[in-house]
Design an enzyme around this catalytic site. Structure first.
Site, PDB file in Angstrom:
ATOM      1  CG  HIS A   1      -1.781   1.163   1.385  1.00 58.08           C
ATOM      2  ND1 HIS A   1      -3.026   1.196   0.796  1.00 58.08           N
ATOM      3  CD2 HIS A   1      -1.613   2.353   2.007  1.00 58.08           C
ATOM      4  CE1 HIS A   1      -3.590   2.369   1.056  1.00 58.08           C
ATOM      5  NE2 HIS A   1      -2.756   3.088   1.788  1.00 58.08           N
TER       6      HIS A   1
ATOM      7  CG  ASP B   1     -11.538   3.833   5.939  1.00 63.14           C
ATOM      8  OD1 ASP B   1     -11.089   4.705   6.713  1.00 63.14           O
ATOM      9  OD2 ASP B   1     -11.247   3.786   4.725  1.00 63.14           O
TER      10      ASP B   1
ATOM     11  NE  ARG C   1      -9.601  10.718   8.912  1.00 60.32           N
ATOM     12  CZ  ARG C   1      -8.743   9.872   8.338  1.00 60.32           C
ATOM     13  NH1 ARG C   1      -9.126   8.684   7.936  1.00 60.32           N
ATOM     14  NH2 ARG C   1      -7.495  10.237   8.165  1.00 60.32           N
TER      15      ARG C   1
ATOM     16  CB  SER D   1      -8.168   5.310   7.516  1.00 55.17           C
ATOM     17  OG  SER D   1      -8.456   5.306   6.156  1.00 55.17           O
TER      18      SER D   1
ATOM     19  CE  LYS E   1      -8.650   2.239   3.561  1.00 52.46           C
ATOM     20  NZ  LYS E   1      -8.758   3.573   3.016  1.00 52.46           N
TER      21      LYS E   1
HETATM   22  N1  URA Z   1      -5.436   6.856   2.820  1.00 50.55           N
HETATM   23  C1  URA Z   1      -6.376   6.165   3.502  1.00 50.55           C
HETATM   24  O1  URA Z   1      -6.838   5.114   3.077  1.00 50.55           O
HETATM   25  N2  URA Z   1      -6.808   6.683   4.674  1.00 50.55           N
HETATM   26  C2  URA Z   1      -6.336   7.823   5.196  1.00 50.55           C
HETATM   27  O2  URA Z   1      -6.760   8.207   6.257  1.00 50.55           O
HETATM   28  C3  URA Z   1      -5.361   8.527   4.469  1.00 50.55           C
HETATM   29  C4  URA Z   1      -4.925   8.008   3.281  1.00 50.55           C
END
Ligand code: URA
Length: 426
Positions: free
Chosen positions: A83, A162, A169, A184, A188
């Protein structure tokens, strides 16, 4: 019955919440029983007061459990996921998919679409006509076993809490909280199911974390949470003080990734891809060689196999020049001379957005041919009148908007300025 007003008040006072309270909160997010105004207040309290590591782990776990956790037990071999926290001209996933698969790992990756100044991997991979990102669970597992890599959309049921919190947010100035970012991202990743998680944490003018220290703090937190949750986890920290390659925009960026798969060993995209691959090999206990896996057209063939397996036309994998830029083109020339001392990488990404190559808001259409080549590299000398960028768009109005966005993107200095390293503390 949890009293959320009292819970918000306690977080506002900097007190620690219990596991049960955090789970109740996430349940309330998921079933829409907590109103947005209370959630927004909670998020702001977290921004100011932070969360303990235990609270972050609880929040991450509860968010991962808010939807379905992918069950990858049917995949034979070591499952891995990588990621990036988001950068401009960051197409490392496209390089890593075939390389990691060739090393014998099973890459099962759920990606998103681009928003704001950074492009999304799904948008890029869909540059291959027909590529399907909506594979069901059985198709994903079958492809991981057969081909070694699968790239899909993060479905609605992947950590739905999320999605809701992130959208809030975004409109309440509460994105830049390390505990919230960690929960967050990691929720995932945990829900995605892979056994090994590798995060590329970006800092700099094109990243949402501006300093190395913030990136390091996030990396430590994510590593801790991933390991506590039972996953092999590590992070790489890399600079986003300039785009990884000159190319910004889907077709142009996919071409850059393909250059590496065709054997180019130049530039920051190559360096970051190689560093990530080597870290992943080490985490998996493999002694594979990045360049050796690419050599002899193997990575190109593997990429074509992945594209074909997901219903895409792989012709452009072999002939990247098929990925055409949009028809209207404009050259931007330097108005002065000097050493490239700073790049406002976010402005370069925003320019791509205005050209039609990105999204201002979720659901906007994207022009895959739109984008720009931005040539100056930090530390290099720019002559007056030299071409510093080439913009591509579907219509000339967009070129005007893109040109304006780029006006202050490059800072020149009379003396050479220190160039921040790609890896490590500047
Ligand atoms: N990417 C994400 O998936 N979540 C965040 O809070 C910031 C970047």
């Amino acid at each position: 019955m949890t009293d959320f007003v009292e819970l918000i008040a306690r977080k506002k006072a900097g007190r620690e919440l219990s596991t049960a309270e955090i789970e109740a909160l996430v349940r309330g997010v998921t079933d829409d029983s907590i109103p947005d105004y209370q959630l927004a207040a909670f998020l702001m309290a977290v921004c100011w007061r932070g969360l303990t590591e235990r609270e972050v782990l609880d929040l991450t776990r509860a968010m991962a459990d808010s939807g379905e956790r992918a069950d990858l037990s049917g995949v034979k071999g070591i499952t891995v996921d990588k990621h990036s926290t988001g950068g401009v001209s960051d197409s490392t996933t496209l390089v890593l998919l075939p390389v990691l698969a060739l090393a014998g790992l099973k890459v099962v990756k759920a990606s998103g679409r681009g928003l704001g100044h950074t492009g999304g991997t799904l948008d890029k991979i869909e540059s291959f006509p027909g590529f399907r990102v909506d594979l069901d669970r059985e198709e994903r597992i079958a492809q991981a076993n057969r081909v070694g890599a699968v790239l899909c959309g993060a479905g609605e049921d992947l950590a739905p809490a999320d999605k809701k919190l992130y959208a809030l947010r975004d409109v309440t100035a509460t994105v830049d909280s390390l505990p919230l970012i960690c929960a967050s991202v990691m929720s995932k990743k945990l829900a995605g199911g892979a056994g090994i998680l590798l995060m590329d944490v970006k800092y700099g003018s094109g990243a949402f974390l501006k300093t190395y220290d913030e990136a390091e703090a996030l990396a430590k937190l994510m590593t801790k949470v991933g390991r506590e949750a039972g996953r092999v986890t590590d992070c790489l920290i890399s600079s986003m003080e300039q785009p990884l390659t000159p190319a910004v925009g889907c077709h142009l960026e996919v071409r850059e990734a393909l250059k590496i798969l065709h054997g180019s060993r130049e530039g920051d995209l190559y360096a970051v891809s190689k560093a990530l691959a080597e870290k992943m090999f080490a985490l998996a206990g493999l002694s594979a060689d990045f360049d050796g896996l690419i050599a002899g057209g193997k990575a190109v063939d593997k990429m074509a196999e992945i594209v074909r397996a997901q219903g895409g036309d792989p012709a452009a994998v072999f002939e990247p020049e098929r990925l055409l830029p949009s028809p209207c083109r404009r050259e931007i020339l330097a108005g002065a001379e000097g050493f490239a001392a700073a790049v406002d990488t976010r402005a370069v990404g925003h320019c791509c957005c205005l050209l039609g190559g990105g999204r201002e808001k979720k659901g906007d259409p994207i022009d895959r041919g739109a984008g720009l080549m931005f040539f100056p590299r930090l530390g290099g000398f720019v002559k007056k009148g030299e071409k510093i960028a080439e913009l591509y768009a579907a219509d000339p109005d967009k070129l005007d908007a893109g040109e304006r966005a780029l006006e202050k993107a490059l800072t020149l200095s009379a003396e050479p300025a220190a160039v921040p390293p790609l890896f490590g503390r500047p």
